[in-house]
Design a protein around this motif. Structure first.
Motif, PDB file in Angstrom:
ATOM      1  N   THR A  14     100.245  -6.699  54.238  1.00  0.00           N
ATOM      2  CA  THR A  14      99.767  -7.325  55.462  1.00  0.00           C
ATOM      3  C   THR A  14     100.119  -6.447  56.655  1.00  0.00           C
ATOM      4  O   THR A  14     101.234  -5.947  56.746  1.00  0.00           O
ATOM      5  CB  THR A  14     100.424  -8.716  55.642  1.00  0.00           C
ATOM      6  N   LYS A  35      96.085  -6.844  63.296  1.00  0.00           N
ATOM      7  CA  LYS A  35      97.326  -7.542  62.972  1.00  0.00           C
ATOM      8  C   LYS A  35      97.022  -8.775  62.119  1.00  0.00           C
ATOM      9  O   LYS A  35      96.127  -9.557  62.429  1.00  0.00           O
ATOM     10  CB  LYS A  35      98.034  -7.959  64.257  1.00  0.00           C
ATOM     11  N   GLY A  36      97.766  -8.919  61.013  1.00  0.00           N
ATOM     12  CA  GLY A  36      97.641 -10.082  60.148  1.00  0.00           C
ATOM     13  C   GLY A  36      96.655  -9.946  59.003  1.00  0.00           C
ATOM     14  O   GLY A  36      96.622 -10.792  58.118  1.00  0.00           O
ATOM     15  N   ASP A  38      95.044  -8.618  55.476  1.00  0.00           N
ATOM     16  CA  ASP A  38      95.568  -8.134  54.200  1.00  0.00           C
ATOM     17  C   ASP A  38      94.783  -6.905  53.761  1.00  0.00           C
ATOM     18  O   ASP A  38      93.550  -6.867  53.871  1.00  0.00           O
ATOM     19  CB  ASP A  38      95.458  -9.211  53.121  1.00  0.00           C
TER      20      ASP A  38
END
Length: 73
Positions: A14, A35-36, A38
Motif C-alpha cells: 500500500t 496515497k492509499g 494497493d
C-alpha cells in the motif's frame, strides 16, 4: 523508510506517501499511484529495471528511479 524498489515479486503493498516534486510527482500520480492505493508487484526485469505492477486494474511498468520515490507499507 521502505520504498517500492524494496518490494519483491508477488508482494501486495500500500502506498503511504509520494516523494519527489513538481512534474515527476505529478506524472506518478497521473499513472494512478496515489496515497492509499494497493500495488501488486507482478514481475521485475532480469537486471531489475523496470518492474511491472498491477495498479487499479491495469498493468504498469515503472523504472527503479521512480519506484524509489514511492514510500510503501
Amino acid at each position: 523508510m521502505k520504498t517500492l524498489r524494496d518490494a519483491k515479486v508477488g508482494d501486495t503493498v500500500t502506498v503511504v506517501r509520494l516523494h519527489g516534486e513538481g512534474a515527476v510527482k505529478r506524472r506518478i500520480m497521473d499513472m494512478g499511484i496515489t496515497k492509499g492505493v494497493d500495488l501488486y508487484i507482478r514481475k521485475v526485469a532480469p537486471l531489475g529495471d523496470p518492474m511491472e505492477l498491477n495498479v487499479r486494474g491495469y498493468e504498469l511498468s515503472l523504472r527503479k528511479a521512480d519506484a524509489e520515490m514511492i514510500e510503501i507499507a
